[in-house]
Design a protein around this motif. Structure first.
Motif, PDB file in Angstrom:
ATOM      1  N   CYS A 417       0.975  -1.303  -0.203  1.00  0.00           N
ATOM      2  CA  CYS A 417       0.028  -0.055   0.042  1.00  0.00           C
ATOM      3  C   CYS A 417       0.980   1.275   0.050  1.00  0.00           C
ATOM      4  CB  CYS A 417      -1.062   0.076   1.297  1.00  0.00           C
ATOM      5  SG  CYS A 417      -2.418  -1.141   0.963  1.00  0.00           S
ATOM      6  N   SER A 418       1.989   1.142   0.390  1.00  0.00           N
ATOM      7  CA  SER A 418       2.887   2.110   0.684  1.00  0.00           C
ATOM      8  C   SER A 418       3.307   2.708  -0.903  1.00  0.00           C
ATOM      9  CB  SER A 418       4.217   1.774   1.162  1.00  0.00           C
ATOM     10  OG  SER A 418       4.952   1.185   0.497  1.00  0.00           O
ATOM     11  N   SER A 425      -8.788  13.868  -0.243  1.00  0.00           N
ATOM     12  CA  SER A 425      -9.536  13.656   0.834  1.00  0.00           C
ATOM     13  C   SER A 425      -9.040  12.375   1.754  1.00  0.00           C
ATOM     14  CB  SER A 425     -11.032  13.888   0.710  1.00  0.00           C
ATOM     15  OG  SER A 425     -11.579  12.622   0.004  1.00  0.00           O
ATOM     16  N   LEU A 426      -8.305  11.542   1.251  1.00  0.00           N
ATOM     17  CA  LEU A 426      -8.017  10.395   1.692  1.00  0.00           C
ATOM     18  C   LEU A 426      -6.645  10.257   2.005  1.00  0.00           C
ATOM     19  CD1 LEU A 426     -10.058   7.606  -0.145  1.00  0.00           C
ATOM     20  CD2 LEU A 426     -10.469   8.781   1.946  1.00  0.00           C
ATOM     21  N   VAL A 427      -5.981   9.546   3.108  1.00  0.00           N
ATOM     22  CA  VAL A 427      -4.535   9.465   3.263  1.00  0.00           C
ATOM     23  C   VAL A 427      -4.169   8.000   3.596  1.00  0.00           C
ATOM     24  CG1 VAL A 427      -4.172  11.636   4.492  1.00  0.00           C
ATOM     25  CG2 VAL A 427      -4.929   9.725   5.696  1.00  0.00           C
ATOM     26  N   LEU A 428      -2.885   7.731   3.114  1.00  0.00           N
ATOM     27  CA  LEU A 428      -2.505   6.325   3.455  1.00  0.00           C
ATOM     28  C   LEU A 428      -2.366   6.049   4.894  1.00  0.00           C
ATOM     29  CD1 LEU A 428       0.882   6.268   1.392  1.00  0.00           C
ATOM     30  CD2 LEU A 428      -1.053   4.977   0.887  1.00  0.00           C
ATOM     31  N   ARG A 429      -2.732   4.837   4.992  1.00  0.00           N
ATOM     32  CA  ARG A 429      -2.977   4.218   6.209  1.00  0.00           C
ATOM     33  C   ARG A 429      -1.314   4.049   6.769  1.00  0.00           C
ATOM     34  NH1 ARG A 429      -6.214  -1.382   6.274  1.00  0.00           N
ATOM     35  NH2 ARG A 429      -4.655  -1.847   8.074  1.00  0.00           N
ATOM     36  N   ASP A 438      -3.801  -2.513  -3.754  1.00  0.00           N
ATOM     37  CA  ASP A 438      -3.767  -1.485  -4.656  1.00  0.00           C
ATOM     38  C   ASP A 438      -4.754  -0.661  -5.108  1.00  0.00           C
ATOM     39  OD1 ASP A 438      -4.912  -3.811  -5.803  1.00  0.00           O
ATOM     40  OD2 ASP A 438      -3.466  -3.917  -7.701  1.00  0.00           O
ATOM     41  N   SER A 439      -5.452  -0.464  -3.925  1.00  0.00           N
ATOM     42  CA  SER A 439      -6.965  -0.019  -4.050  1.00  0.00           C
ATOM     43  C   SER A 439      -6.941   0.967  -2.930  1.00  0.00           C
ATOM     44  CB  SER A 439      -8.130  -1.005  -3.973  1.00  0.00           C
ATOM     45  OG  SER A 439      -8.163  -1.559  -2.828  1.00  0.00           O
ATOM     46  N   ALA A 440      -7.900   2.004  -3.039  1.00  0.00           N
ATOM     47  CA  ALA A 440      -8.321   3.071  -2.166  1.00  0.00           C
ATOM     48  C   ALA A 440      -8.899   2.391  -0.771  1.00  0.00           C
ATOM     49  CB  ALA A 440      -9.143   4.125  -2.302  1.00  0.00           C
ATOM     50  N   GLU A 441      -9.748   1.498  -1.059  1.00  0.00           N
ATOM     51  CA  GLU A 441     -10.486   0.710  -0.258  1.00  0.00           C
ATOM     52  C   GLU A 441      -9.515  -0.082   0.811  1.00  0.00           C
ATOM     53  OE1 GLU A 441     -14.042  -2.707   0.393  1.00  0.00           O
ATOM     54  OE2 GLU A 441     -13.249  -2.203  -1.608  1.00  0.00           O
ATOM     55  N   CYS A 443      -5.853   0.667   1.095  1.00  0.00           N
ATOM     56  CA  CYS A 443      -4.681   1.271   1.380  1.00  0.00           C
ATOM     57  C   CYS A 443      -5.024   2.602   2.080  1.00  0.00           C
ATOM     58  CB  CYS A 443      -3.939   1.568   0.118  1.00  0.00           C
ATOM     59  SG  CYS A 443      -3.195  -0.068  -0.276  1.00  0.00           S
ATOM     60  N   CYS A 444      -6.220   3.119   1.970  1.00  0.00           N
ATOM     61  CA  CYS A 444      -6.455   4.757   2.340  1.00  0.00           C
ATOM     62  C   CYS A 444      -7.499   4.760   3.431  1.00  0.00           C
ATOM     63  CB  CYS A 444      -6.921   5.550   1.260  1.00  0.00           C
ATOM     64  SG  CYS A 444      -5.716   5.527  -0.327  1.00  0.00           S
ATOM     65  N   GLN A 445      -7.348   5.853   4.212  1.00  0.00           N
ATOM     66  CA  GLN A 445      -8.420   6.131   5.222  1.00  0.00           C
ATOM     67  C   GLN A 445      -8.672   7.649   4.995  1.00  0.00           C
ATOM     68  OE1 GLN A 445      -6.205   5.063   8.528  1.00  0.00           O
ATOM     69  NE2 GLN A 445      -5.247   6.739   9.000  1.00  0.00           N
ATOM     70  N   GLU A 446      -9.950   8.088   5.681  1.00  0.00           N
ATOM     71  CA  GLU A 446     -10.589   9.456   5.567  1.00  0.00           C
ATOM     72  C   GLU A 446      -9.993  10.230   6.932  1.00  0.00           C
ATOM     73  OE1 GLU A 446     -14.638   9.593   5.239  1.00  0.00           O
ATOM     74  OE2 GLU A 446     -14.688   8.610   3.330  1.00  0.00           O
ATOM     75  N   TYR A 447     -10.148  11.525   6.912  1.00  0.00           N
ATOM     76  CA  TYR A 447      -9.522  12.333   8.226  1.00  0.00           C
ATOM     77  C   TYR A 447     -10.395  13.211   8.159  1.00  0.00           C
ATOM     78  CZ  TYR A 447      -6.966  15.656   5.209  1.00  0.00           C
ATOM     79  OH  TYR A 447      -6.509  16.656   4.574  1.00  0.00           O
ATOM     80  N   LYS A 448     -10.568  13.907   9.448  1.00  0.00           N
ATOM     81  CA  LYS A 448     -11.290  15.191   9.375  1.00  0.00           C
ATOM     82  C   LYS A 448     -10.649  15.979  10.865  1.00  0.00           C
ATOM     83  CE  LYS A 448     -15.956  16.768  10.525  1.00  0.00           C
ATOM     84  NZ  LYS A 448     -17.326  16.471  10.899  1.00  0.00           N
ATOM     85  N   GLU A 449     -10.651  17.297  10.731  1.00  0.00           N
ATOM     86  CA  GLU A 449      -9.742  17.991  11.787  1.00  0.00           C
ATOM     87  C   GLU A 449     -11.091  18.694  12.451  1.00  0.00           C
ATOM     88  OE1 GLU A 449      -5.936  20.128  10.597  1.00  0.00           O
ATOM     89  OE2 GLU A 449      -7.552  20.770   9.263  1.00  0.00           O
ATOM     90  N   ASN A 450     -10.741  18.593  13.963  1.00  0.00           N
ATOM     91  CA  ASN A 450     -11.844  19.150  14.923  1.00  0.00           C
ATOM     92  C   ASN A 450     -10.918  20.240  15.742  1.00  0.00           C
ATOM     93  OD1 ASN A 450     -14.013  17.597  13.948  1.00  0.00           O
ATOM     94  ND2 ASN A 450     -13.076  15.821  14.850  1.00  0.00           N
TER      95      ASN A 450
END
Length: 492
Positions: A417-418, A425-429, A438-441, A443-450
């Motif tokens: 995944c690296s 809007s997604l970042v690597l795990r 080799d897919s966003a599902e 290798c990637c994850q969402e994030y949100k600032e609070n």
């Protein structure tokens, strides 16, 4: 009329005189009446002889009425009609419409009689079939199985490709009970067609179409029997991987579910087709090498010598001998085909039988079936576990590498995944360097600032079930610092 009068004279004698007394008895009268009998064909109507109507006769000239004659009753009797159908599962249903007979005729009592035989000349030779029929309001009916049509109500067998017919004659007759004489008879040709697919419960040997194998008629059927392959002639451990060398013996058990048969293995073929009728696909006729080890009721065990045949179908037939001779159909030998099985018979010199497990990091080559060698040097190759995938960025050795032969990154490596670029809007795990994908599902994850209660940026939370909050919190400060540097550069 006869009248009788009687007179009695009595004499009394005394010492002085004789006195005579005359006495007359009563008169008795008897009257007898006689008449002339009615003639034949008449009956007594009160005191008058009356002639019977046409078609009637008087059994008792002094009787009160005339009775219809048998001939007159039969002349107006409608013809019977019948139906005969296969009712599924090897069952035939027969029905006959029969008109009502008079309670009594001049000659006696009339009765319906029914018979069914394989020839017209055999009809009414006995009453066994008649007793099977149930009288109903408007006729008679009977339900018989395919096997019962070989017993009291007999119809012969006529076999077709996809069906078997029972054919013969149905006889219906009116008899005079007092003399057991047939007065009138009807004969109907009858045919009942049974699809072969219905006949397993009746007789499994009839459940499939006949085929010809080496000019021997057989009945080929893949129905309710099992073929089990064993490791040895002890028949204790089942063999699950059916791969053999040429010349090896296969130990096989053929078991019949249907009761009443003694089973003996008789024929075996290796074919490229599952269709036993496709004789052009036959590779080897193994029948001469079939050796019966045991034969008993319901099963046979045997061995057969195998010849080279890659990805072939083993067809096996056994001879079934009916335990009860009375059930034998048309005096024919019954041969039953087992369910065909897939088998691999390789050349005795191929790499397929070389054992590479004792060599570290070695496995059998992928084309072992086609390589005519039998040594480890030629048949065993490096496993992917010894291949260095680090020479290619973001690649690692696949998890099943110890059992996979290969010598290239395409064969032995998988992408990490690296090396995947996540969409906006997604970042690597955080563990991307250790995860294959080799897919966003993957290798990637969402994030949100609070913002926290102190006004400082709070740790980012993730929507991914795999990434976790700590990984997102570590990534967000780095992005904030990068943004600050970009602003300073732009102002400068």
């Amino acid at each position: 009329t006869i009248t009788r009068s009687t007179t009695t004279i009595t004499t009394i004698t005394t010492s002085t005189s004789t006195i005579t007394v005359s006495t007359s008895t009563a008169t008795t009268t008897t009257t007898t009446t006689t008449s002339t009998p009615c003639a034949a064909g008449e009956y007594l109507d009160g005191s008058t002889c009356t002639e019977c109507e046409e078609g009637f006769d008087s059994r008792d000239p002094q009787g009160p009425a005339c009775l219809p004659t048998a001939n007159y009753s039969l002349s107006s009797l409608p013809d019977p009609s019948h139906t005969a159908v296969s009712d599924g599962y090897g069952i035939a249903r027969f029905s006959i419409s029969l008109a009502a007979l008079p309670d009594e005729v001049f000659e006696g009592t009339l009765n319906w009689q029914i018979d069914m035989k394989d020839s017209a000349d055999s009809l009414f030779s006995d009453l066994a079939c008649d007793s099977k029929w149930h009288r109903v309001q408007e006729g008679a009916e009977v339900i018989l199985t395919f096997s019962e049509l070989s017993a009291d109500c007999t119809l012969k067998i006529s076999a077709g490709n996809s069906s078997i017919a029972r054919v013969g004659f149905l006889g219906v007759a009116v008899t005079l009970v007092e003399t057991d004489t047939i007065l009138k008879e009807w004969q109907f040709p009858v045919e009942v067609i049974f699809p072969r697919t219905e006949l397993f419960s009746a007789d499994p040997s009839l459940a499939r179409d006949p085929i010809v194998l080496d000019a021997h008629p057989i009945s080929a059927g893949t129905f309710h029997s099992t073929l089990t392959v064993y490791q040895t002639d002890a028949f204790t451990s089942e063999k699950t991987v059916l791969i053999y060398r040429t010349g090896e013996l296969a130990f096989i058990e053929h078991r019949i579910a249907e009761e009443g048969f003694n089973v003996t293995a008789s024929r075996a073929l290796l074919s490229e087709s599952t269709d036993p009728e496709n004789m052009t696909a036959v590779q080897h006729n193994l029948s001469d090498s079939v050796e019966v080890i045991s034969s008993s009721a319901g099963l046979t065990r045997f061995s057969v010598s195998l010849l080279t045949c890659s990805h072939c179908i083993l067809h096996v037939w056994s001879t079934l001998v009916v335990a009860d001779d009375s059930r034998r159909l048309a005096e024919q030998q019954i041969v039953h085909q087992a369910e065909p099985i897939l088998i691999e018979v390789l050349s005795s010199t191929t790499c397929s039988f070389v054992d590479c497990s004792q060599l570290p990091n070695k496995v059998l080559r992928t084309d072992a079936d086609n390589v005519t060698e039998n040594n480890t040097e030629m048949c065993c190759v490096d496993a992917c576990s010894v291949f260095d995938c680090s020479r290619t960025p973001h690649m690692a050795v696949r998890t099943d590498a110890p059992s996979i032969p290969g010598s290239s990154s395409e064969e032995c490596c998988q992408q990490l995944c690296s090396g995947f670029n996540c969409p906006q809007s997604l970042v690597l795990r955080a563990d991307a360097e250790n995860i294959f994908g080799d897919s966003a599902e993957t290798c990637c994850q969402e994030y949100k600032e609070n913002l926290s209660t102190t006004g400082e940026p709070a740790a980012a939370t993730t929507m991914s079930s795999e990434g976790g909050e700590d990984a997102a919190a570590e990534v967000v400060p780095r992005l904030s610092l990068l943004c600050l540097l970009l602003v300073l550069l732009r102002e400068g």
